[in-house]
Write a protein that holds these residues in place. Structure first.
Motif, PDB file in Angstrom:
ATOM      1  N   ASP A  34      10.926  -9.981  12.636  1.00 24.99           N
ATOM      2  CA  ASP A  34       9.694  -9.264  12.954  1.00 24.99           C
ATOM      3  C   ASP A  34       9.916  -8.252  14.077  1.00 24.99           C
ATOM      4  N   GLY A  35      10.683  -8.644  15.083  1.00 22.40           N
ATOM      5  CA  GLY A  35      10.929  -7.768  16.230  1.00 22.40           C
ATOM      6  C   GLY A  35      11.650  -6.489  15.850  1.00 22.40           C
ATOM      7  N   VAL A  36      12.514  -6.558  14.860  1.00 21.41           N
ATOM      8  CA  VAL A  36      13.233  -5.373  14.398  1.00 21.41           C
ATOM      9  C   VAL A  36      12.253  -4.392  13.769  1.00 21.41           C
ATOM     10  N   VAL A  37      11.399  -4.891  12.894  1.00 24.06           N
ATOM     11  CA  VAL A  37      10.408  -4.037  12.234  1.00 24.06           C
ATOM     12  C   VAL A  37       9.425  -3.476  13.266  1.00 24.06           C
ATOM     13  N   ALA A  38       9.034  -4.288  14.250  1.00 22.85           N
ATOM     14  CA  ALA A  38       8.106  -3.824  15.286  1.00 22.85           C
ATOM     15  C   ALA A  38       8.725  -2.692  16.112  1.00 22.85           C
ATOM     16  N   LYS A  39      10.007  -2.801  16.448  1.00 23.61           N
ATOM     17  CA  LYS A  39      10.672  -1.733  17.205  1.00 23.61           C
ATOM     18  C   LYS A  39      10.742  -0.445  16.398  1.00 23.61           C
ATOM     19  N   ILE A  40      11.090  -0.565  15.124  1.00 21.52           N
ATOM     20  CA  ILE A  40      11.158   0.623  14.270  1.00 21.52           C
ATOM     21  C   ILE A  40       9.784   1.288  14.204  1.00 21.52           C
ATOM     22  N   ALA A  41       8.744   0.484  13.999  1.00 17.52           N
ATOM     23  CA  ALA A  41       7.382   1.023  13.901  1.00 17.52           C
ATOM     24  C   ALA A  41       6.955   1.671  15.215  1.00 17.52           C
ATOM     25  N   GLY A  78       2.134  -2.634  21.651  1.00 12.66           N
ATOM     26  CA  GLY A  78       1.076  -2.086  20.815  1.00 12.66           C
ATOM     27  C   GLY A  78       1.343  -2.198  19.332  1.00 12.66           C
ATOM     28  N   VAL A  79       2.369  -2.945  18.954  1.00 16.18           N
ATOM     29  CA  VAL A  79       2.740  -3.093  17.540  1.00 16.18           C
ATOM     30  C   VAL A  79       2.694  -4.568  17.167  1.00 16.18           C
ATOM     31  N   SER A  80       2.063  -4.852  16.057  1.00 14.54           N
ATOM     32  CA  SER A  80       2.045  -6.202  15.497  1.00 14.54           C
ATOM     33  C   SER A  80       2.460  -6.087  14.040  1.00 14.54           C
ATOM     34  N   VAL A  81       3.364  -6.959  13.598  1.00 14.94           N
ATOM     35  CA  VAL A  81       3.846  -6.897  12.216  1.00 14.94           C
ATOM     36  C   VAL A  81       3.839  -8.274  11.577  1.00 14.94           C
ATOM     37  N   GLU A  82       3.731  -8.261  10.266  1.00 12.68           N
ATOM     38  CA  GLU A  82       3.964  -9.444   9.448  1.00 12.68           C
ATOM     39  C   GLU A  82       5.064  -9.059   8.476  1.00 12.68           C
ATOM     40  N   VAL A  83       6.131  -9.838   8.452  1.00 10.66           N
ATOM     41  CA  VAL A  83       7.263  -9.520   7.593  1.00 10.66           C
ATOM     42  C   VAL A  83       7.472 -10.649   6.602  1.00 10.66           C
ATOM     43  N   GLY A  84       7.512 -10.291   5.318  1.00  2.00           N
ATOM     44  CA  GLY A  84       7.815 -11.243   4.258  1.00  2.00           C
ATOM     45  C   GLY A  84       9.213 -10.991   3.729  1.00  2.00           C
ATOM     46  N   ILE A 117      10.344   2.595   8.308  1.00  2.00           N
ATOM     47  CA  ILE A 117      10.555   1.183   7.964  1.00  2.00           C
ATOM     48  C   ILE A 117      11.195   1.056   6.586  1.00  2.00           C
ATOM     49  N   GLU A 118      10.667   1.773   5.603  1.00  2.00           N
ATOM     50  CA  GLU A 118      11.215   1.640   4.249  1.00  2.00           C
ATOM     51  C   GLU A 118      12.646   2.156   4.186  1.00  2.00           C
ATOM     52  N   ARG A 119      12.940   3.247   4.886  1.00  2.00           N
ATOM     53  CA  ARG A 119      14.294   3.803   4.865  1.00  2.00           C
ATOM     54  C   ARG A 119      15.281   2.878   5.559  1.00  2.00           C
ATOM     55  N   MET A 120      14.892   2.318   6.690  1.00  2.00           N
ATOM     56  CA  MET A 120      15.836   1.518   7.484  1.00  2.00           C
ATOM     57  C   MET A 120      15.961   0.073   7.024  1.00  2.00           C
ATOM     58  N   THR A 121      14.889  -0.494   6.485  1.00  2.00           N
ATOM     59  CA  THR A 121      14.930  -1.922   6.163  1.00  2.00           C
ATOM     60  C   THR A 121      14.924  -2.236   4.677  1.00  2.00           C
ATOM     61  N   GLY A 122      14.425  -1.326   3.868  1.00  2.00           N
ATOM     62  CA  GLY A 122      14.284  -1.629   2.446  1.00  2.00           C
ATOM     63  C   GLY A 122      13.039  -2.429   2.132  1.00  2.00           C
ATOM     64  N   LEU A 123      12.243  -2.759   3.148  1.00  2.00           N
ATOM     65  CA  LEU A 123      10.991  -3.473   2.925  1.00  2.00           C
ATOM     66  C   LEU A 123       9.926  -2.503   2.435  1.00  2.00           C
ATOM     67  N   GLU A 124       9.055  -2.973   1.564  1.00  2.00           N
ATOM     68  CA  GLU A 124       7.910  -2.182   1.136  1.00  2.00           C
ATOM     69  C   GLU A 124       6.810  -2.371   2.174  1.00  2.00           C
ATOM     70  N   VAL A 125       6.258  -1.289   2.671  1.00  2.00           N
ATOM     71  CA  VAL A 125       5.171  -1.357   3.651  1.00  2.00           C
ATOM     72  C   VAL A 125       3.857  -1.360   2.875  1.00  2.00           C
ATOM     73  N   THR A 126       3.129  -2.465   2.963  1.00  2.00           N
ATOM     74  CA  THR A 126       1.880  -2.594   2.209  1.00  2.00           C
ATOM     75  C   THR A 126       0.717  -1.930   2.915  1.00  2.00           C
ATOM     76  N   GLU A 127       0.724  -1.919   4.249  1.00  2.00           N
ATOM     77  CA  GLU A 127      -0.342  -1.253   4.994  1.00  2.00           C
ATOM     78  C   GLU A 127       0.088  -0.986   6.426  1.00  2.00           C
ATOM     79  N   VAL A 128      -0.483   0.079   6.983  1.00  2.00           N
ATOM     80  CA  VAL A 128      -0.317   0.398   8.398  1.00  2.00           C
ATOM     81  C   VAL A 128      -1.717   0.654   8.933  1.00  2.00           C
ATOM     82  N   ASN A 129      -2.221  -0.264   9.731  1.00  2.00           N
ATOM     83  CA  ASN A 129      -3.547  -0.142  10.330  1.00  2.00           C
ATOM     84  C   ASN A 129      -3.406   0.471  11.713  1.00  2.00           C
ATOM     85  N   VAL A 130      -4.154   1.538  11.971  1.00  2.00           N
ATOM     86  CA  VAL A 130      -4.087   2.251  13.240  1.00  2.00           C
ATOM     87  C   VAL A 130      -5.401   2.065  13.977  1.00  2.00           C
ATOM     88  N   SER A 131      -5.327   1.526  15.203  1.00  2.00           N
ATOM     89  CA  SER A 131      -6.492   1.391  16.068  1.00  2.00           C
ATOM     90  C   SER A 131      -6.309   2.304  17.265  1.00  2.00           C
TER      91      SER A 131
END
Length: 156
Positions: A34-41, A78-84, A117-131
């Motif tokens: 999760d921390g890797v994806v959070a840093k990238i984001a 300021g970043v929160s992620v859920e990684v499957g 995220i998609e380029r670096m990890t290969g994960l599909e990003v289902t949503e990005v919520n911006v507050s």
């Protein structure tokens, strides 16, 4: 066999392939923390012009204290992620510069984060919520007047 048009092979391989996820293969499984994806984001969001800082008021205050004691600023603030296994979802808390068109800025942040995220990890990003939690204002004229009176008048 397709021939390369003379361009050099990139030094860093792209993780995202057109044929599905490259994270689960017959040869094994790749997991991304999760921390890797959070840093990238966090880094991708900060790249967008108009983003002043990341995190809510408390997170920014803690970041300022961390900076005063010499600790490194967290890029995932300021970043929160859920990684499957194949997908991820991202929540971002932003402070924007005054004058930025917030819907346009949120769209640009969303596109940049998804792309990174998609380029670096290969994960599909289902949503990005911006507050958007705050707007950074330029220095007010009142503060400038106070500093002028402290040092004396500029003109006599």
């Amino acid at each position: 066999m397709a021939r390369d048009s003379g361009t050099a092979t990139p030094a860093v391989p792209r993780a995202r392939t057109q044929g599905g996820s490259s994270l689960i293969t017959e040869q094994g499984r790749t997991t991304i923390a999760d921390g890797v994806v959070a840093k990238i984001a966090g880094l991708a969001a900060r790249e967008v012009s108009g983003v002043y800082s990341m995190g809510g008021g408390t997170a920014r205050a803690l970041g300022a204290v961390r900076g005063m004691v010499g600790a490194e600023k967290s890029v995932s603030q300021g970043v929160s992620v859920e990684v499957g296994e194949r997908q991820t979802a991202v929540d971002l808390d932003l402070t924007v510069e005054y004058g930025a068109a917030i819907p346009d800025l949120a769209g640009a942040v969303r596109r940049n984060v998804i792309s990174a995220i998609e380029r670096m990890t290969g994960l599909e990003v289902t949503e990005v919520n911006v507050s958007v939690n705050d707007v950074h204002l330029p220095e007010s004229p009142k503060n400038e007047e106070e500093s002028t009176t402290e040092r004396g008048p500029r003109v006599q």
